[in-house]
Design an enzyme around this catalytic site. Structure first.
Site, PDB file in Angstrom:
ATOM      1  NE  ARG A   9      -0.794   5.990  -3.365  1.00 13.15           N
ATOM      2  CZ  ARG A   9      -0.778   4.761  -2.849  1.00 13.15           C
ATOM      3  NH1 ARG A   9       0.305   3.996  -3.000  1.00 13.15           N
ATOM      4  NH2 ARG A   9      -1.812   4.287  -2.188  1.00 13.15           N
TER       5      ARG A   9
ATOM      6  CG  HIS B 205      -1.933  11.248  -5.209  1.00  9.88           C
ATOM      7  ND1 HIS B 205      -2.698  12.210  -4.595  1.00  9.88           N
ATOM      8  CD2 HIS B 205      -2.125  10.120  -4.479  1.00  9.88           C
ATOM      9  CE1 HIS B 205      -3.340  11.683  -3.566  1.00  9.88           C
ATOM     10  NE2 HIS B 205      -3.001  10.417  -3.460  1.00  9.88           N
TER      11      HIS B 205
ATOM     12  CB  SER C 128      -3.634  12.407   5.123  1.00 13.57           C
ATOM     13  OG  SER C 128      -4.716  12.003   4.299  1.00 13.57           O
TER      14      SER C 128
ATOM     15  CE1 TYR D  11      -3.800   2.415   0.579  1.00 12.22           C
ATOM     16  CE2 TYR D  11      -2.304   3.412   2.168  1.00 12.22           C
ATOM     17  CZ  TYR D  11      -3.459   3.473   1.405  1.00 12.22           C
ATOM     18  OH  TYR D  11      -4.252   4.590   1.463  1.00 12.22           O
TER      19      TYR D  11
ATOM     20  CE1 TYR E 279      -7.947  11.670  -1.091  1.00 13.40           C
ATOM     21  CE2 TYR E 279      -6.469  12.321   0.680  1.00 13.40           C
ATOM     22  CZ  TYR E 279      -6.721  11.582  -0.454  1.00 13.40           C
ATOM     23  OH  TYR E 279      -5.758  10.758  -0.948  1.00 13.40           O
TER      24      TYR E 279
ATOM     25  N   GLY F 100       7.244  11.689   1.464  1.00  8.77           N
ATOM     26  CA  GLY F 100       6.324  10.847   2.209  1.00  8.77           C
ATOM     27  C   GLY F 100       6.883   9.473   2.488  1.00  8.77           C
TER      28      GLY F 100
ATOM     29  CD  GLN G 236      -2.933  15.925   0.959  1.00  2.22           C
ATOM     30  OE1 GLN G 236      -1.873  16.273   0.470  1.00  2.22           O
ATOM     31  NE2 GLN G 236      -3.372  14.669   0.887  1.00  2.22           N
TER      32      GLN G 236
ATOM     33  CB  ILE H   9       1.159   8.866   3.963  1.00  2.00           C
ATOM     34  CG1 ILE H   9       2.341   9.332   3.103  1.00  2.00           C
ATOM     35  CG2 ILE H   9       0.812   7.425   3.622  1.00  2.00           C
ATOM     36  CD1 ILE H   9       3.582   8.464   3.222  1.00  2.00           C
TER      37      ILE H   9
END
Length: 389
Positions: A288, A285, A116, A34, A139, A341, A137, A88
């Site tokens: 990814r 990103h 995150s 991951y 989302y 990261g 960060q 992350i």
């Protein structure tokens, strides 16, 4: 931060590659995949690192030089070094309590740690352990109600910098995660449980700190959700494109420094400047999202070469940095600041509670050595040593 400085770290792990090797032996395969994986065939993931090799620097050995000062000012604060720790998701899955370990180390070393939205520690807890220095960060949620409440919580803890992520209009097609049965949230199938049993220290630490969860989002979830219901919550809450109007709405609300992450094109850069953002983080990103895209460093080279952009906004980089030499290269081609990261997660995975400080000291020591070799006193002088790119 002037004069000759010695940065101390564990000499068994003098490089990020050494930390990665040790971390891989301590983290279950599904969690390591991951962390490591990119999308599709992972071409863009590989380019993020390899394209740094095209940047060549030149020393001037006979130049009279003074004391080295690698500190930089950013958004009204002076940081001890020109780099920070990237956000992350699910950090606590890869190594238990990783967000707190890294946030504490960053605060001690006076560099930014970025939490995150989908990490495993809450806004309030990270603000506490980082002494109010951590960035966040976002989302962007599908509901403005949830967005506004997260912004309220950030303001309450006096978060200095808000980073709005814009490069996930859809989740990347990541073969490693598909094969491992990983999703958001991850599912523990028989193979993953077997892999966890083969990493006993990881298992013990997980029991000590608890099963990782989306701590920041807990106030918005119904209690007792099973994995299927939690997956539906995540899809319902975060599936949606972030356009410039949504970023502008945040700019109108948020009074602190605003950074937009995921910028790689002139069109997006011009849009971000037009709504009054304070900075951008050039990023793909971590390779990814889109395999046919450009490496982060090559996108930065293009954007930072435009003097109009440089006059109006801070241009930062996230992606592919694995050494102090890479940091030097990034600054030589125009980066104002940098984020990493995976290297910090390798550090924590390899060395646990000591991993954050070790990795920070490692990057500082390597960058300091490059500045000595190039006879530079300040980070802003790196472009003077660019030979070719």
């Amino acid at each position: 931060m002037s004069g000759k400085i010695v940065y101390r770290y564990n000499s068994k792990y003098p490089s990020i590659a050494d930390l990665r090797k040790k971390a891989k032996s301590r983290i279950p395969k599904f969690a390591f995949d991951y962390l490591e994986g990119g999308c599709n065939e992972e071409w863009n993931l590989a380019k993020n690192e390899s394209d740094f090799d095209d940047i060549v620097l030149k020393p001037q050995y006979l130049r009279v030089s003074g004391d080295i000062d690698m500190s930089v000012e950013l958004f009204g604060k002076r940081y001890s070094a020109p780099f920070g720790i990237s956000p992350i998701g699910l950090q606590g899955l890869m190594w238990p309590n990783a967000p707190e370990i890294l946030a504490k180390a960053a605060a001690k070393h006076d560099i930014p740690y970025t939490l995150s939205t989908v990490s495993t520690s809450s806004i309030e807890r990270i603000a506490e352990v980082s002494e109010g220095k951590a960035w966040f960060q976002l989302y962007h949620p599908t509901e403005n109600r949830l967005r506004d409440d997260i912004l309220r919580r950030l303001a309450a803890v006096e978060c200095p910098v808000l980073v709005v992520l814009v490069d996930v209009p859809s989740f990347g097609l990541r073969y490693r995660e598909i094969k491992a049965g990983l999703s958001m949230p991850p599912k523990m199938n028989i193979a993953n449980i077997t892999q966890a049993m083969m990493r006993p220290l990881w298992g013990i630490k997980t029991l000590q700190h608890g099963i990782p969860s989306f701590a920041t989002l807990k106030p918005y979830m119904e209690k007792g959700l099973d994995l299927a219901q939690l997956g539906k919550f995540m899809d319902r809450t975060f599936t949606g494109k972030v356009d410039i109007e949504k970023v502008k709405a945040i700019r109108d609300i948020w009074k602190g420094a605003l950074v937009v992450k995921g910028i790689t094109s002139d069109e997006d850069m011009e849009s971000v400047i037009s709504i009054g953002a304070d900075g951008v983080i050039v990023s793909n990103h971590g390779g990814r999202q889109i395999d046919a895209g450009e490496s982060s460093i090559n996108s930065l080279i293009h954007l930072a070469s435009n003097p109009t952009y440089k006059e109006k906004i801070k241009i930062m980089l996230d992606g592919g940095i694995r050494s102090g030499v890479d940091l030097a290269r990034a600054h030589a081609v125009g980066s104002d600041f940098n984020f990493m990261g995976r290297p910090f997660m390798y550090g924590v995975g390899a060395l646990g509670d000591e991993g954050g400080e070790h990795t920070i000291s490692l990057f500082k020591a390597q960058l300091y050595q490059v500045m000595q070799q190039l006879t530079l006193e300040k980070v802003s002088q790196f472009p003077e040593r660019l030979l070719k790119r």
